[in-house]
Scaffold this active site. Structure first.
Site, PDB file in Angstrom:
ATOM      1  N   ASP A  25       7.759  -0.404 -11.558  1.00 29.66           N
ATOM      2  CA  ASP A  25       7.953   1.017 -11.819  1.00 29.66           C
ATOM      3  C   ASP A  25       6.582   1.652 -11.978  1.00 29.66           C
ATOM      4  O   ASP A  25       5.575   0.947 -12.046  1.00 29.66           O
ATOM      5  CB  ASP A  25       8.862   1.268 -13.034  1.00 29.66           C
ATOM      6  CG  ASP A  25       8.287   0.805 -14.357  1.00 29.66           C
ATOM      7  OD1 ASP A  25       7.346  -0.018 -14.347  1.00 29.66           O
ATOM      8  OD2 ASP A  25       8.774   1.256 -15.406  1.00 29.66           O
TER       9      ASP A  25
ATOM     10  N   TYR B 218       3.057   3.467 -13.143  1.00 28.45           N
ATOM     11  CA  TYR B 218       2.215   3.444 -14.348  1.00 28.45           C
ATOM     12  C   TYR B 218       2.692   4.547 -15.288  1.00 28.45           C
ATOM     13  O   TYR B 218       3.082   5.629 -14.853  1.00 28.45           O
ATOM     14  CB  TYR B 218       0.761   3.702 -13.981  1.00 28.45           C
ATOM     15  CG  TYR B 218       0.111   2.625 -13.141  1.00 28.45           C
ATOM     16  CD1 TYR B 218      -0.073   1.336 -13.631  1.00 28.45           C
ATOM     17  CD2 TYR B 218      -0.362   2.911 -11.864  1.00 28.45           C
ATOM     18  CE1 TYR B 218      -0.694   0.352 -12.858  1.00 28.45           C
ATOM     19  CE2 TYR B 218      -0.981   1.934 -11.087  1.00 28.45           C
ATOM     20  CZ  TYR B 218      -1.141   0.667 -11.588  1.00 28.45           C
ATOM     21  OH  TYR B 218      -1.756  -0.305 -10.827  1.00 28.45           O
TER      22      TYR B 218
ATOM     23  N   PHE C 272       1.135   0.342  -7.535  1.00 27.88           N
ATOM     24  CA  PHE C 272      -0.177  -0.207  -7.889  1.00 27.88           C
ATOM     25  C   PHE C 272      -1.329   0.784  -7.738  1.00 27.88           C
ATOM     26  O   PHE C 272      -2.446   0.498  -8.158  1.00 27.88           O
ATOM     27  CB  PHE C 272      -0.485  -1.487  -7.088  1.00 27.88           C
ATOM     28  CG  PHE C 272       0.450  -2.622  -7.381  1.00 27.88           C
ATOM     29  CD1 PHE C 272       0.319  -3.364  -8.541  1.00 27.88           C
ATOM     30  CD2 PHE C 272       1.491  -2.932  -6.510  1.00 27.88           C
ATOM     31  CE1 PHE C 272       1.195  -4.391  -8.832  1.00 27.88           C
ATOM     32  CE2 PHE C 272       2.376  -3.964  -6.796  1.00 27.88           C
ATOM     33  CZ  PHE C 272       2.230  -4.688  -7.954  1.00 27.88           C
TER      34      PHE C 272
ATOM     35  N   HIS D 171       2.588 -12.369 -10.282  1.00 24.89           N
ATOM     36  CA  HIS D 171       2.157 -10.969 -10.353  1.00 24.89           C
ATOM     37  C   HIS D 171       0.652 -10.895 -10.630  1.00 24.89           C
ATOM     38  O   HIS D 171       0.093 -11.768 -11.305  1.00 24.89           O
ATOM     39  CB  HIS D 171       2.931 -10.271 -11.477  1.00 24.89           C
ATOM     40  CG  HIS D 171       2.862  -8.787 -11.444  1.00 24.89           C
ATOM     41  ND1 HIS D 171       1.810  -8.084 -12.005  1.00 24.89           N
ATOM     42  CD2 HIS D 171       3.707  -7.863 -10.919  1.00 24.89           C
ATOM     43  CE1 HIS D 171       2.023  -6.793 -11.827  1.00 24.89           C
ATOM     44  NE2 HIS D 171       3.142  -6.628 -11.166  1.00 24.89           N
TER      45      HIS D 171
END
Length: 225
Positions: free
Chosen positions: A66, A68, A79, A188
């Site tokens: 989701d 920031y 990202f 991740h």
């Protein structure tokens, strides 16, 4: 909401979701959220990933969770952060792997728009979030839309490389036909997990090799400073 309109073929592909009762519930929820709380990104950038990477141009998908949830960070691309905003730790690790993998020259910003414009769909599973509250819009209806987008991409004839970082992203692998498309997975890039196998996974050179193998142009991962 006006921002629902996407000025390319994504609008047609996603229209069944936009017409659904579930999306109407999401629409009503978001209308209340934007009126009563601070929500990221601003409503004009919710669909930025789809706007910058038209359906027929998508060659790579990098799936995030989701947006920031800090001030001025999110602008609709997974990202990525807007110029002038400090580069978040996960993206710092992505840049480190880029440098080790393809000789990426470090840049002083975290804006990944240049990737999106080359057909790298920077898609989050959930497209909005409350300020300071990660995952606060999970389960409100976005997953139905983004899963549908992945299913639609699964139907195209050309190979798409799906880069799935972390357990949540890897769950989407069941939506993808591996006989047509390619999937690259690793932990991740967050500081909590990057040293468990993200570093050294070489996803960017792998993606380009898979694109070239299928007769497509590689991605220029180098960003302008």
């Amino acid at each position: 909401m006006q921002q629902r309109f996407i000025p390319n073929e994504w609008q047609e592909h996603l229209q069944p979701v936009f017409d659904s009762e579930r999306y109407q519930q999401l629409h009503n929820f978001l209308k209340e959220e934007y009126q009563s709380r601070i929500i990221y990104p601003d409503m004009w950038h919710i669909y930025e990933a789809f706007k910058l990477s038209p359906f027929d141009h998508v060659r790579v998908v990098i799936l995030g969770q989701d947006p920031y949830h800090g001030p001025d960070q999110a602008h609709g691309l997974s990202f990525s952060v807007q110029r002038g905003v400090p580069i978040p730790p996960s993206l710092q690790n992505i840049y480190k792997e880029l440098t080790a993998d393809v000789g990426f020259k470090p840049v002083h910003h975290g804006n990944l728009t240049e990737w999106a414009e080359q057909g790298v769909l920077l898609l989050n599973s959930v497209l909005t979030v409350r300020a300071g509250q990660a995952n606060s819009h999970r389960g409100k209806g976005w997953e139905e839309l983004t899963d549908y987008a992945i299913k639609e991409l699964n139907s195209v004839d050309h190979r798409i490389v799906f880069i799935l970082w972390g357990a949540a992203a890897r769950q989407k692998a069941s939506l993808i036909d591996r006989s047509k498309h390619a999937i690259i997975t690793s932990p991740h890039p967050s500081p909590l997990s990057a040293y468990r196998g993200f570093f050294g996974s070489r996803p960017f050179s792998q993606a380009n090799s898979l694109l070239i193998e299928s007769g497509q142009e590689p991605i220029n991962w180098q960003l302008s400073d």
